[in-house]
Write a protein that holds these residues in place. Structure first.
Motif, PDB file in Angstrom:
ATOM      1  N   VAL A   1      10.826 -34.532 -25.447  1.00  0.00           N
ATOM      2  CA  VAL A   1      10.335 -33.450 -24.617  1.00  0.00           C
ATOM      3  C   VAL A   1      11.485 -32.536 -24.265  1.00  0.00           C
ATOM      4  CG1 VAL A   1       9.125 -32.863 -22.516  1.00  0.00           C
ATOM      5  CG2 VAL A   1       8.619 -35.018 -23.662  1.00  0.00           C
ATOM      6  N   GLY A   2      11.423 -31.321 -24.727  1.00  0.00           N
ATOM      7  CA  GLY A   2      12.449 -30.367 -24.376  1.00  0.00           C
ATOM      8  C   GLY A   2      12.097 -29.632 -23.106  1.00  0.00           C
ATOM      9  N   GLY A   3      13.116 -29.160 -22.407  1.00  0.00           N
ATOM     10  CA  GLY A   3      12.888 -28.334 -21.231  1.00  0.00           C
ATOM     11  C   GLY A   3      12.225 -29.075 -20.097  1.00  0.00           C
ATOM     12  N   ARG A   4      12.557 -30.358 -19.849  1.00  0.00           N
ATOM     13  CA  ARG A   4      11.933 -31.114 -18.756  1.00  0.00           C
ATOM     14  C   ARG A   4      12.875 -31.125 -17.576  1.00  0.00           C
ATOM     15  NH1 ARG A   4      11.209 -35.958 -17.914  1.00  0.00           N
ATOM     16  NH2 ARG A   4      12.762 -36.628 -19.398  1.00  0.00           N
ATOM     17  N   ALA A   5      12.487 -30.439 -16.498  1.00  0.00           N
ATOM     18  CA  ALA A   5      13.264 -30.564 -15.266  1.00  0.00           C
ATOM     19  C   ALA A   5      12.858 -31.852 -14.580  1.00  0.00           C
ATOM     20  CB  ALA A   5      12.992 -29.371 -14.345  1.00  0.00           C
ATOM     21  N   VAL A   6      13.810 -32.596 -14.054  1.00  0.00           N
ATOM     22  CA  VAL A   6      13.534 -33.888 -13.442  1.00  0.00           C
ATOM     23  C   VAL A   6      13.823 -33.808 -11.955  1.00  0.00           C
ATOM     24  CG1 VAL A   6      14.090 -36.340 -13.467  1.00  0.00           C
ATOM     25  CG2 VAL A   6      14.134 -35.047 -15.589  1.00  0.00           C
ATOM     26  N   GLY A   7      12.804 -34.086 -11.131  1.00  0.00           N
ATOM     27  CA  GLY A   7      12.985 -34.078  -9.682  1.00  0.00           C
ATOM     28  C   GLY A   7      13.623 -35.368  -9.211  1.00  0.00           C
ATOM     29  N   PRO A   8      14.033 -35.429  -7.957  1.00  0.00           N
ATOM     30  CA  PRO A   8      14.725 -36.616  -7.436  1.00  0.00           C
ATOM     31  C   PRO A   8      13.904 -37.885  -7.588  1.00  0.00           C
ATOM     32  CG  PRO A   8      14.906 -34.771  -5.902  1.00  0.00           C
ATOM     33  CD  PRO A   8      13.953 -34.349  -6.963  1.00  0.00           C
ATOM     34  N   GLY A   9      12.583 -37.804  -7.359  1.00  0.00           N
ATOM     35  CA  GLY A   9      11.754 -38.994  -7.437  1.00  0.00           C
ATOM     36  C   GLY A   9      11.571 -39.499  -8.848  1.00  0.00           C
ATOM     37  N   GLN A  10      11.902 -38.668  -9.844  1.00  0.00           N
ATOM     38  CA  GLN A  10      11.697 -39.062 -11.223  1.00  0.00           C
ATOM     39  C   GLN A  10      12.873 -39.847 -11.790  1.00  0.00           C
ATOM     40  OE1 GLN A  10       9.927 -34.759 -12.050  1.00  0.00           O
ATOM     41  NE2 GLN A  10      10.275 -35.872 -13.903  1.00  0.00           N
TER      42      GLN A  10
ATOM     43  N   SER B   1       9.264 -27.262 -16.740  1.00  0.00           N
ATOM     44  CA  SER B   1       8.711 -28.600 -16.849  1.00  0.00           C
ATOM     45  C   SER B   1       7.292 -28.633 -16.329  1.00  0.00           C
ATOM     46  CB  SER B   1       9.568 -29.580 -16.046  1.00  0.00           C
ATOM     47  OG  SER B   1       8.873 -30.794 -15.876  1.00  0.00           O
ATOM     48  N   PRO B   2       6.393 -29.403 -16.960  1.00  0.00           N
ATOM     49  CA  PRO B   2       5.059 -29.553 -16.389  1.00  0.00           C
ATOM     50  C   PRO B   2       5.076 -30.317 -15.070  1.00  0.00           C
ATOM     51  CG  PRO B   2       5.081 -30.196 -18.718  1.00  0.00           C
ATOM     52  CD  PRO B   2       6.504 -30.050 -18.281  1.00  0.00           C
ATOM     53  N   PHE B   3       6.089 -31.207 -14.870  1.00  0.00           N
ATOM     54  CA  PHE B   3       6.048 -32.122 -13.737  1.00  0.00           C
ATOM     55  C   PHE B   3       7.204 -31.964 -12.757  1.00  0.00           C
ATOM     56  CE2 PHE B   3       4.310 -34.381 -17.502  1.00  0.00           C
ATOM     57  CZ  PHE B   3       2.974 -34.323 -17.138  1.00  0.00           C
ATOM     58  N   GLY B   4       8.197 -31.165 -13.080  1.00  0.00           N
ATOM     59  CA  GLY B   4       9.387 -31.101 -12.247  1.00  0.00           C
ATOM     60  C   GLY B   4       9.266 -30.219 -11.033  1.00  0.00           C
ATOM     61  N   SER B   5       8.135 -29.508 -10.873  1.00  0.00           N
ATOM     62  CA  SER B   5       7.954 -28.606  -9.743  1.00  0.00           C
ATOM     63  C   SER B   5       6.456 -28.469  -9.485  1.00  0.00           C
ATOM     64  CB  SER B   5       8.573 -27.239 -10.064  1.00  0.00           C
ATOM     65  OG  SER B   5       7.961 -26.690 -11.220  1.00  0.00           O
ATOM     66  N   PRO B   6       6.062 -27.833  -8.372  1.00  0.00           N
ATOM     67  CA  PRO B   6       4.635 -27.628  -8.130  1.00  0.00           C
ATOM     68  C   PRO B   6       3.985 -26.911  -9.307  1.00  0.00           C
ATOM     69  CG  PRO B   6       5.892 -27.082  -6.170  1.00  0.00           C
ATOM     70  CD  PRO B   6       6.891 -27.332  -7.263  1.00  0.00           C
ATOM     71  N   PRO B   7       2.739 -27.282  -9.677  1.00  0.00           N
ATOM     72  CA  PRO B   7       2.099 -26.684 -10.857  1.00  0.00           C
ATOM     73  C   PRO B   7       1.862 -25.194 -10.664  1.00  0.00           C
ATOM     74  CG  PRO B   7       0.529 -28.036  -9.628  1.00  0.00           C
ATOM     75  CD  PRO B   7       1.873 -28.298  -9.029  1.00  0.00           C
TER      76      PRO B   7
ATOM     77  N   ARG C   1       3.422 -29.897  -3.337  1.00  0.00           N
ATOM     78  CA  ARG C   1       4.564 -30.617  -2.779  1.00  0.00           C
ATOM     79  C   ARG C   1       4.437 -32.092  -3.074  1.00  0.00           C
ATOM     80  NH1 ARG C   1       3.651 -27.007   1.593  1.00  0.00           N
ATOM     81  NH2 ARG C   1       2.438 -28.595   2.673  1.00  0.00           N
ATOM     82  N   THR C   2       5.565 -32.719  -3.347  1.00  0.00           N
ATOM     83  CA  THR C   2       5.516 -34.101  -3.800  1.00  0.00           C
ATOM     84  C   THR C   2       6.186 -35.074  -2.854  1.00  0.00           C
ATOM     85  OG1 THR C   2       7.504 -33.673  -5.107  1.00  0.00           O
ATOM     86  CG2 THR C   2       5.401 -33.504  -6.234  1.00  0.00           C
ATOM     87  N   GLY C   3       6.531 -34.669  -1.636  1.00  0.00           N
ATOM     88  CA  GLY C   3       7.211 -35.576  -0.711  1.00  0.00           C
ATOM     89  C   GLY C   3       6.717 -36.999  -0.791  1.00  0.00           C
ATOM     90  N   ASP C   4       5.690 -37.383   0.034  1.00  0.00           N
ATOM     91  CA  ASP C   4       5.114 -38.708  -0.102  1.00  0.00           C
ATOM     92  C   ASP C   4       3.683 -38.589  -0.610  1.00  0.00           C
ATOM     93  OD1 ASP C   4       4.062 -39.374   3.337  1.00  0.00           O
ATOM     94  OD2 ASP C   4       3.910 -37.595   2.076  1.00  0.00           O
ATOM     95  N   SER C   5       3.401 -37.498  -1.339  1.00  0.00           N
ATOM     96  CA  SER C   5       2.053 -37.225  -1.792  1.00  0.00           C
ATOM     97  C   SER C   5       1.829 -37.776  -3.182  1.00  0.00           C
ATOM     98  CB  SER C   5       1.798 -35.719  -1.811  1.00  0.00           C
ATOM     99  OG  SER C   5       2.044 -35.152  -0.556  1.00  0.00           O
ATOM    100  N   GLY C   6       0.577 -38.040  -3.516  1.00  0.00           N
ATOM    101  CA  GLY C   6       0.231 -38.488  -4.850  1.00  0.00           C
ATOM    102  C   GLY C   6       0.833 -39.814  -5.200  1.00  0.00           C
ATOM    103  N   GLY C   7       1.171 -40.632  -4.193  1.00  0.00           N
ATOM    104  CA  GLY C   7       1.782 -41.902  -4.512  1.00  0.00           C
ATOM    105  C   GLY C   7       1.782 -42.853  -3.343  1.00  0.00           C
TER     106      GLY C   7
ATOM    107  N   ALA D   1       3.699 -39.592 -14.939  1.00  0.00           N
ATOM    108  CA  ALA D   1       3.355 -38.729 -16.070  1.00  0.00           C
ATOM    109  C   ALA D   1       4.611 -38.207 -16.765  1.00  0.00           C
ATOM    110  CB  ALA D   1       2.489 -37.565 -15.586  1.00  0.00           C
ATOM    111  N   ALA D   2       5.646 -37.888 -15.963  1.00  0.00           N
ATOM    112  CA  ALA D   2       6.903 -37.425 -16.558  1.00  0.00           C
ATOM    113  C   ALA D   2       7.571 -38.532 -17.359  1.00  0.00           C
ATOM    114  CB  ALA D   2       7.843 -36.928 -15.459  1.00  0.00           C
ATOM    115  N   ALA D   3       7.545 -39.760 -16.831  1.00  0.00           N
ATOM    116  CA  ALA D   3       8.146 -40.882 -17.541  1.00  0.00           C
ATOM    117  C   ALA D   3       7.401 -41.151 -18.845  1.00  0.00           C
ATOM    118  CB  ALA D   3       8.130 -42.131 -16.658  1.00  0.00           C
ATOM    119  N   ALA D   4       6.073 -41.045 -18.820  1.00  0.00           N
ATOM    120  CA  ALA D   4       5.297 -41.244 -20.045  1.00  0.00           C
ATOM    121  C   ALA D   4       5.612 -40.157 -21.064  1.00  0.00           C
ATOM    122  CB  ALA D   4       3.804 -41.252 -19.710  1.00  0.00           C
ATOM    123  N   LEU D   5       5.727 -38.915 -20.605  1.00  0.00           N
ATOM    124  CA  LEU D   5       6.020 -37.818 -21.526  1.00  0.00           C
ATOM    125  C   LEU D   5       7.393 -37.978 -22.163  1.00  0.00           C
ATOM    126  CD1 LEU D   5       4.966 -35.207 -22.742  1.00  0.00           C
ATOM    127  CD2 LEU D   5       5.848 -33.977 -20.754  1.00  0.00           C
TER     128      LEU D   5
END
Length: 530
Positions: free
Chosen positions: A86-95, A114-120, A446-452, A462-466
């Motif tokens: 996967v090219g061009g993947r920005a990785v956030g701290p939680g990733q 990145s599809p997952f490194g920032s808010p969609p 926002r991904t603070g403690d959301s979605g998890g 999803a980022a790890a799978a990609l």
């Protein structure tokens, strides 16, 4: 080709052919030898060759075209080494914890696309569609390799043979009479909707339907349209592009909470197979919704994949129950292919002329020739035969995905298995995929403690799978309000059984690496057949 070994000959031959497709010896468009010829060459029975071809056909790599023989129609997915596909993947701290080897990001991972490194953002679906992956389990994609090319070409030749010169001029902005009549009959047969051709407006897919509806509602003084939560991020994007606000309305195991619609004039729903949870709008909720609509509310019914059902009887469209309270939208994107850009709207009488005017000024109407071809497929029974074929394929692939989830994600809860083209899986031991469980994401992404739960976020998974070459969508993309367990949307219609099994196995490894927690590692996968 070497002489076939004894035992497992069909699988051996299928493997040889897969390898030939993968390394380019059998490129897309090439024709395989006739079964009788290849059987004689390999000194095996013709049944062995037929079975090998059948397996490749079910995987979507080849297609039988009658006198045209068996043709290679799809190559393998874009290959990529683990951790660098996967090219061009920005990785956030939680990733970062999830992205350790073999999930290491590529050297270009610091770029922002990145599809997952920032808010969609508005381009999130473009980004994920173009991201390289070996296995694509994105939701909402039908079996594109099964497109009925031979039937389409026959219908196209028939249309060209009969079309008068005047047929190449500007057409009716509502769509051709032939297609509107065919759609009216299709809706009556499959969705219980009784309409005439004059009630149908042909549009360029559901995306344009939403744009036209949004424009007309704005002109009628409606500034917002409530949407399901969780509900489609893409739908929200299209409605907001028309200047409409999209307040969320919660969804539970019976569908939308109609009690939350008291202060709203319009709502967009997916009642036959709620996206993304797969819930069917229950009978009591339907009656409650009809009372709300009877008091002046408008329902926009997105019937996006209602024809694809496996374990339950068809659910009638809301439009069949209250025609003047429901604006119905459907398309062939899930029936045939999104690339056709063909759909329809059946609107209440009070909005019909305004929608036709909006369509006229948008593009003067859809291209005429594809409309005539589609009408012929519908009227000849070819589309119905195609639907029966893909239903059987989809059922096998869905069953394979559920089996793989049981094997590799033993604590995940499976939702929406009875119909559609995707499964939703949630983690954390809660059967609900709605907004009344643990943490989630708000609509800003926002991904603070959301979605998890704890340190786990579904976007990280999803980022790890990609990073390992498997493409999925996180459930948090489709939530507006905080709440609900982390989850993934997994499409099965467009992938072979072997790709599905491999892809889910990669997800299992990613879940362990992301430390989802004990809730994921329970004894049994639970399936919600909704």
């Amino acid at each position: 080709m070497a002489e076939a070994p004894f035992g497992g000959r069909a699988e051996w031959l299928a493997g040889q052919l897969r390898q030939a497709v993968a390394d380019g010896r059998l490129p897309v468009g090439s024709r395989l030898p006739a079964t009788r010829v290849l059987a004689a060459e390999l000194r095996v029975s013709r049944g062995v060759v037929t079975e090998a071809y059948r397996r490749l056909s079910e995987e979507g790599q080849v297609e039988g075209r009658g006198r045209g023989g068996t043709v290679v129609v799809a190559g393998p997915g874009a290959a990529g080494a683990s951790g660098s596909g996967v090219g061009g993947r920005a990785v956030g701290p939680g990733q970062l914890a999830c992205a350790e080897p073999p999930y290491a990001p590529s050297p270009s991972a610091s770029t922002p696309s990145s599809p997952f490194g920032s808010p969609p953002g508005d381009d999130v679906f473009d980004l994920i569609r173009t991201a390289a992956a070996r296995i694509d389990l994105s939701p909402g994609v039908p079996d594109l390799a099964a497109f009925p090319r031979a039937a389409w070409l026959r219908a196209e030749r028939g249309v060209f043979g009969e079309l008068a010169a005047g047929g190449f001029g500007y057409g009716d902005p509502r769509g051709t009479e032939e297609l509107r009549r065919a759609v009216a009959r299709w809706l009556g047969r499959y969705r219980g909707i009784r309409v005439e051709a004059g009630d149908v407006l042909i549009v360029a897919g559901t995306a344009q339907a939403l744009a036209l509806i949004g424009r007309v509602l704005r002109e009628d003084g409606i500034e917002e349209i409530a949407v399901e939560d969780p509900g489609s991020l893409g739908v929200r994007q299209h409605l907001r592009n028309q200047g409409l606000r999209t307040p969320p309305v919660a969804v539970d195991g019976e569908g939308v909470l109609v009690s939350e619609l008291r202060d709203h004039r319009a709502v967009l729903l997916t009642p036959a197979h709620q996206f993304p949870t797969g819930v069917v709008l229950g009978g009591a909720r339907r009656r409650e919704l009809m009372r709300w609509a009877g008091d002046g509310g408008l329902v926009v019914e997105d019937d996006y994949d209602a024809e694809h059902r496996y374990d339950r009887a068809p659910v009638p469209a809301l439009r069949s129950m209250l025609p003047e309270g429901v604006c119905y939208a459907g398309s062939v994107s899930k029936l045939l292919a999104p690339a056709l850009r063909m759909g329809w709207v059946v609107a209440p009488a009070r909005y019909r002329e305004a929608l036709v005017a909006a369509k006229r000024y948008a593009d003067l109407g859809n291209a005429v020739l594809p409309q005539l071809v589609l009408a012929r497929l519908m009227e000849s029974g070819e589309l119905e035969r195609h639907l029966r074929l893909v239903r059987r394929r989809h059922r096998r692939r869905r069953d394979a995905m559920i089996g793989a989830i049981r094997a590799h994600l033993p604590g995940a809860v499976v939702h929406g298995a009875a119909a559609g083209l995707h499964l939703l899986i949630t983690f954390g031991g809660d059967d609900s995929a709605g907004t009344d469980a643990s943490a989630g994401t708000d609509d800003s992404g926002r991904t603070g403690d959301s979605g998890g739960t704890g340190d786990f976020r579904d976007a990280d998974l999803a980022a790890a799978a990609l990073a390992r070459g498997v493409k999925v969508h996180p459930l948090s993309w489709h939530r507006q309000r905080p709440g609900g367990p982390p989850g993934l949307l997994l499409g099965y219609a467009a992938s072979s059984v072997s790709a599905i099994e491999e892809g889910v196995a990669v997800l299992g490894e990613a879940v362990v690496r992301c430390s989802v927690g004990a809730g994921v590692r329970g004894p049994n996968t639970r399936t919600a057949h909704r």
